[in-house]
Design a protein around this motif. Structure first.
Motif, PDB file in Angstrom:
ATOM      1  N   LEU A 265       0.897  -1.322  -0.007  1.00 10.60           N
ATOM      2  CA  LEU A 265      -0.225  -0.044  -0.693  1.00 10.60           C
ATOM      3  C   LEU A 265       0.767   1.160  -0.195  1.00 10.60           C
ATOM      4  O   LEU A 265       0.513   2.387  -0.663  1.00 10.60           O
ATOM      5  CB  LEU A 265      -0.997   0.005   1.285  1.00 10.60           C
ATOM      6  CG  LEU A 265      -1.561  -0.623   0.662  1.00 10.60           C
ATOM      7  CD1 LEU A 265      -2.821  -0.580   2.467  1.00 10.60           C
ATOM      8  CD2 LEU A 265      -2.753  -0.218  -0.004  1.00 10.60           C
ATOM      9  N   SER A 269       1.086   4.281  -2.276  1.00 11.94           N
ATOM     10  CA  SER A 269       1.537   6.205  -1.902  1.00 11.94           C
ATOM     11  C   SER A 269       2.717   6.750  -3.079  1.00 11.94           C
ATOM     12  O   SER A 269       3.116   7.578  -3.330  1.00 11.94           O
ATOM     13  CB  SER A 269       1.534   5.698  -0.861  1.00 11.94           C
ATOM     14  OG  SER A 269       0.697   5.303  -0.515  1.00 11.94           O
ATOM     15  N   LYS A 355      -4.793   5.741   6.344  1.00  6.82           N
ATOM     16  CA  LYS A 355      -5.380   5.890   4.986  1.00  6.82           C
ATOM     17  C   LYS A 355      -6.684   6.943   5.548  1.00  6.82           C
ATOM     18  O   LYS A 355      -7.514   7.388   4.172  1.00  6.82           O
ATOM     19  CB  LYS A 355      -5.355   4.327   4.396  1.00  6.82           C
ATOM     20  CG  LYS A 355      -4.526   3.645   4.415  1.00  6.82           C
ATOM     21  CD  LYS A 355      -3.569   4.525   2.965  1.00  6.82           C
ATOM     22  CE  LYS A 355      -2.187   3.465   3.969  1.00  6.82           C
ATOM     23  NZ  LYS A 355      -1.458   3.819   3.774  1.00  6.82           N
ATOM     24  N   TRP A 397     -11.432   7.193  -5.540  1.00  9.12           N
ATOM     25  CA  TRP A 397     -10.373   5.972  -4.770  1.00  9.12           C
ATOM     26  C   TRP A 397     -11.817   6.081  -3.478  1.00  9.12           C
ATOM     27  O   TRP A 397     -10.883   4.214  -3.737  1.00  9.12           O
ATOM     28  CB  TRP A 397      -9.960   7.479  -3.736  1.00  9.12           C
ATOM     29  CG  TRP A 397      -9.051   7.394  -2.489  1.00  9.12           C
ATOM     30  CD1 TRP A 397      -8.802   6.180  -2.360  1.00  9.12           C
ATOM     31  CD2 TRP A 397      -8.733   8.440  -1.543  1.00  9.12           C
ATOM     32  NE1 TRP A 397      -8.040   6.278  -1.218  1.00  9.12           N
ATOM     33  CE2 TRP A 397      -7.689   7.150  -0.903  1.00  9.12           C
ATOM     34  CE3 TRP A 397      -7.677   9.555  -1.550  1.00  9.12           C
ATOM     35  CZ2 TRP A 397      -6.829   7.947   0.065  1.00  9.12           C
ATOM     36  CZ3 TRP A 397      -7.131  10.271  -0.408  1.00  9.12           C
ATOM     37  CH2 TRP A 397      -6.349   8.876   0.415  1.00  9.12           C
ATOM     38  N   SER A 484      -8.291   1.233   1.423  1.00 11.44           N
ATOM     39  CA  SER A 484      -7.238   1.890   0.538  1.00 11.44           C
ATOM     40  C   SER A 484     -10.011   2.864  -0.074  1.00 11.44           C
ATOM     41  O   SER A 484      -9.547   3.660   0.506  1.00 11.44           O
ATOM     42  CB  SER A 484      -7.163   1.760  -0.719  1.00 11.44           C
ATOM     43  OG  SER A 484      -7.225   3.295  -1.344  1.00 11.44           O
TER      44      SER A 484
END
Lengths: 510, 459
Positions: A265, A269, A355, A397, A484
């Motif tokens: 993850l 980013s 997140k 997102w 996410s």
């Protein structure tokens, strides 16, 4: 006209209504998109299948586009790692008589802490002393919350004592709790510390034009070239006093000590920021970054009532300067911790909360929209461009992983007889599979780049760790949804319902 | 970088705007029309899945590179000759129709092997085979004596005698009754006495309970359900016999015209021509055909009616002349001269046959018309096979397999000839049928569904 007040508090009834509309919009759009696609999958499966094909293709094209610029950005990062920034800064000084002199620049480094022990932030301080840039030109400000434990304050004093003599100076600014108009947010702490630094600069007659402020997360370890690179870019930027400087954030401090899903993850980013760096016109500050101290002072420092201070400061500046503000990407890394904890489950919880905090950047959307509506000087196409990118970014997102991973397969799974007898019932899944197969090229590229970006694993069996990292990327469909999309949807839903988030300080363990 | 980004962005945008509509058109089945006439037309597709898989596909004589399972898309509407070829299997061919924007799905095609896989289970010789409904077993007789009555359980892979009592096994079998499940009644005459034995054939050895005392008089009809030891008999009236308690509950119902057991309920056609559901003590629960139109149907007939409980909400009644009545259409006959029926519960279809033809009724449709599939000479038994995609028919001594996915062009494929006069049993889980061979009366298993080959599990 009075300058725009970058806050959701103290609004007129009209502005409050407008604010609420824009607060609701992202979450409502995300939920509507998901619910309508699920509903369509049951009610009009053919139409849903067609829309899903269109979306999958769009996603593939975006993936190709982003992968291309990811590769270009990574190559630039790799190339600029070998750059001698000090030498370039010397040359810039010689070339441009109007450029600020190297020896006159002051870097103000603000490190806000609340419950982080010295084991968390001391490596970052040591990294400042390992700079190519002289530490004697760095003013260190440890911004401690007044409500922090006595042990934290005591640690801060001890660190100050230890390192004071090595910097230009080392201040410890204790931010009193409960100041009027402030929420319990990092931005309030950083603002208080910045004001202390401003007083320090004033007392010594150092103009703010010569100061560059860097607000770093407590766990940030900057690369040895950071301040040299930053100084160079500050010196050569024509609009240096209306600019922020965004490095590439990586999460290498504890990358090999955390579970694979967390690693993947955070590499993702970093890649996102690498891609964003190729589009400076639309770049927004994120996490640890730097900016002109003059600009910071002029606009009134960080918002003291918003959680997402890192992106909010850009938007505040952009609106304050009526669009005459930019972010300059600098190809140098700042390393932070992955939000790990003791144990697998707590790490999941930590990552989720982090997140969600990042996704809480959506709180800027309504404020920015109000600012855009009021602005008369920012060109319309720029306002529309920024607004669309921000809105689309947040909605994507929160929804894309669901659409790709789950919703896209619903029509085939729940097909009634009429749909099951249609051509599209058979062709749609095959098209989706083909698109996903093509996307593996992007995935392979990402895996290779992540392999190259990561630091060398611990000495024992490094090749095994790297191989395992390849397999971790197979978890992306699951982690993309769970860690996410869901946090993003969570954040947007809270904003939609007006349930503003308390600031939760990420647990950091070393 | 800005310029590059802009260029790439517009290239991607253009690419998407061109590719997206083309992809959607392709997905919906649109295709450029070949030939002199320009334009776009709607195509259909053919989805094929065969058992076994990996068959070569020929469409209109043209060989396709992909083997089954496969999807052939971009087909113009019309009739096509489809042929599947696989090694060691008979070629399978049909005429099929492709419709615009529609998928023609043939997902349960069974290829018949050149050398059908058959395995002898027991050499016998056996004279008759009796399938046991709702149980994985068949009863086989080798002769009139009770010791020659055996049961074969294919799940347990066990062949054992039904009557093991040393005295009774020497007697003659007067009658054998099967109803639902692995319990059966056999009447044995030994030493001048007739004994009724209640047999639990799912145990090893078979457990026999002498229930002679429960049968003071001969019964015209006997029935029980698969799970409970309650026997219902019809002499003049309907009685319930509790085997566990060895008790008779007489006269729970008056004389009736038809009777069957379903679960713990009785379904009864009374002499008032109303079909009712009763509990096991004879108390009425629910009337399934009380309205005048339904009653009028039965008033016009006379004689015993065969009731079958096919599902919780589906009861059929076969009248004396083969009139078929279905509880979902209580006001008319579905068909007449019906001699047997089988229910495909997942797809809600009824397979029914007369002496010379077999057909299907779709119970999910409104019309309930019979679609006749094939003709025969002496249709005795029929079964749904391979998830309802095929029908297995015994026409005299010939066993035939018929694909119902393409009924218009289906031709029954002969599988095997069985011992004349003996029945066959088909089990979906066993993937094949059990029969007595014509030559010696041995018990054989013939595999129909390749992926469920019971013989692979046999020692």
């Amino acid at each position: 006209m009075a300058p725009f007040r970058y806050s959701r508090h103290g609004l007129s009834p009209h502005d409050r209504r407008l604010d609420r509309i824009f607060e609701i919009l992202p979450g409502a759009t995300s939920w509507s998109l998901l619910i309508s696609m699920v509903t369509l999958a049951f009610w009009k499966p053919r139409l849903a299948a067609v829309l899903i094909i269109a979306f999958d293709l769009y996603w593939l094209v975006r993936l190709v586009y982003m992968t291309l610029f990811l590769v270009l950005s990574y190559l630039k990062l790799a190339r600029e790692r070998r750059t001698d920034w000090l030498a370039l800064a010397r040359q810039a000084e010689q070339r441009d008589p109007y450029a600020p002199r190297r020896d006159q620049l002051v870097h103000v480094v603000i490190l806000p802490i609340i419950k982080e022990g010295r084991s968390i932030y001391e490596p970052g301080i040591r990294s400042l002393l390992s700079q190519q840039w002289p530490a004697r030109q760095i003013l260190m400000v440890l911004a401690v919350e007044g409500r922090a434990d006595a042990s934290i304050r005591k640690d801060a004093q001890a660190v100050q004592e230890r390192y004071r003599g090595q910097f230009l100076d080392f201040l410890v600014a204790v931010h009193p709790d409960g100041l009027p108009g402030e929420a319990r947010v990092k931005g309030a702490n950083a603002t208080f510390a910045a004001k202390e630094a401003a007083r320090w600069l004033d007392e010594r007659g150092i103009p703010f034009e010569r100061a560059v402020v860097s607000c770093l997360d407590a766990d940030t370890v900057v690369s040895p070239a950071y301040f040299a690179c930053l100084s160079y870019h500050f010196m050569i930027s024509p609009e240096r006093l209306r600019a922020s400087f965004q490095p590439i954030p990586v999460y290498h401090n504890n990358i090999w000590e955390v579970p694979g899903f967390a690693r993947v993850l955070d590499v993702g980013s970093s890649f996102f920021q690498l891609v964003e760096a190729t589009n400076p016109d639309k770049l927004v500050t994120f996490s640890s970054h730097s900016m002109s101290f003059k600009a910071l002072h002029e606009m009134g420092y960080w918002p003291v009532d918003l959680i997402s201070d890192d992106s909010a400061i850009f938007w505040k500046a952009y609106l304050f300067y009526e669009g005459e503000y930019q972010v300059v990407p600098i190809y140098v890394t700042v390393s932070m911790d992955v939000a790990a904890s003791t144990g697998w489950r707590r790490t999941v919880a930590n990552v989720y909360k982090q997140k969600r905090r990042w996704a809480w950047g959506v709180e800027n959307f309504p404020i920015v929209m109000r600012g855009f509506l009021q602005s008369r000087r920012i060109p319309l196409f720029r306002r529309v461009g920024h607004a669309f990118k921000m809105f689309e970014g947040h909605v994507a997102w929160a929804t894309w992983p669901f659409l790709l991973g789950i919703v896209g397969w619903i029509p085939a799974l729940v097909a009634g007889r009429e749909f099951a007898d249609s051509v599209v019932y058979y062709t749609a899944p095959r098209i989706a599979v083909t698109i996903f197969q093509l996307s593996t090229l992007g995935l392979i590229t990402t895996i290779i780049l992540s392999w190259m970006l990561l630091p060398t694993p611990p000495a024992k069996r490094p090749w095994v760790r790297r191989l395992g990292h390849l397999v971790e990327w197979c978890l992306v469909p699951v982690t993309a949804i769970g860690l996410s999309a869901i946090p993003a949807l969570d954040a947007q839903t809270r904003l939609m319902w007006g349930r503003y988030m308390e600031f939760w300080v990420t647990d950091k363990h070393r | 970088m800005r310029t590059l980004r802009r260029v790439v962005f517009y290239l991607c945008l253009a690419g998407y705007l061109v590719a997206c509509p083309l992809l959607i058109f392709h997905a919906l089945g649109y295709s450029p029309r070949p030939g002199a006439e320009p334009g776009v037309g709607k195509t259909g597709l053919l989805a094929l899945e065969s058992s076994p898989s990996g068959a070569t596909v020929y469409l209109e004589g043209r060989r396709y590179t992909h083997r089954t399972p496969t999807v052939l898309s971009g087909l113009w509407p019309g009739r096509y000759h489809l042929k599947l070829v696989a090694k060691r299997y008979h070629p399978w061919s049909r005429w099929i129709t492709i419709k615009a924007e529609k998928a023609t799905v043939l997902d349960k095609l069974l290829l018949v092997p050149d050398q059908p896989f058959a395995r002898q289970i027991a050499p016998g010789p056996y004279q008759s085979l009796t399938p046991v409904p709702e149980a994985s077993m068949v009863v086989l007789t080798q002769g009139p004596s009770a010791e020659r009555l055996v049961v074969y359980d294919w799940q347990a892979q066990r062949l054992q005698p039904l009557v093991t009592d040393p005295v009774l096994s020497k007697g003659r079998v007067a009658s054998l009754h099967v109803s639902h499940g692995p319990r059966m009644l056999v009447r044995v005459s030994a030493g001048g006495n007739a004994r009724m034995l209640w047999l639990e054939a799912d145990r090893a050895p078979v457990r026999a309970t002498d229930v002679t005392a429960l049968f003071p008089e001969p019964a015209q009809w006997l029935g029980w359900d698969a799970r409970h030891s309650q026997i219902f008999t019809l002499a003049d009236t309907v009685n319930r016999l509790d085997v566990d308690r060895m008790a008779i509950f007489p006269d729970i119902l008056p004389p009736v015209r038809g009777l069957d057991v379903g679960g713990q309920s009785l379904y009864v056609l009374g002499h008032d021509n109303v079909l009712r559901q009763h509990d096991r003590d004879g108390k009425p629960v629910h009337a399934l055909s009380a309205e005048p139109a339904g009653r009028a149907l039965w008033e016009a007939t006379a004689g015993w009616c065969r009731i079958s409980v096919l599902a919780r909400d589906l009861v059929t009644v076969l009248g004396p002349q083969g009139q078929l009545w279905v509880s979902r259409v209580p006001t008319r006959w579905i068909a007449t001269k019906i001699t047997g029926l089988a229910f495909d519960e997942p797809r809600q279809r009824l397979l029914l046959w007369q002496k010379d033809r077999a057909g299907i009724v779709e119970l999910s449709e409104d019309q309930f018309t019979t679609r006749w599939l094939t003709n025969g000479r002496d249709l005795q038994q029929a079964f749904w096979a391979h998830d309802g995609s095929h029908v297995l028919i015994r026409d005299g001594a010939a066993v035939l397999l018929l694909n119902v996915q393409t009924p218009d062009t289906a031709v029954p494929q002969p599988l095997v000839h069985v011992r004349p006069g003996s029945s066959i049993a088909y089990d979906e889980e066993a993937g094949g049928l059990f029969y007595l061979d014509r030559a010696g009366g041995a018990l054989w298993y013939l595999n129909i569904v390749p992926r469920k080959n019971l013989a692979e599990r046999m020692p």
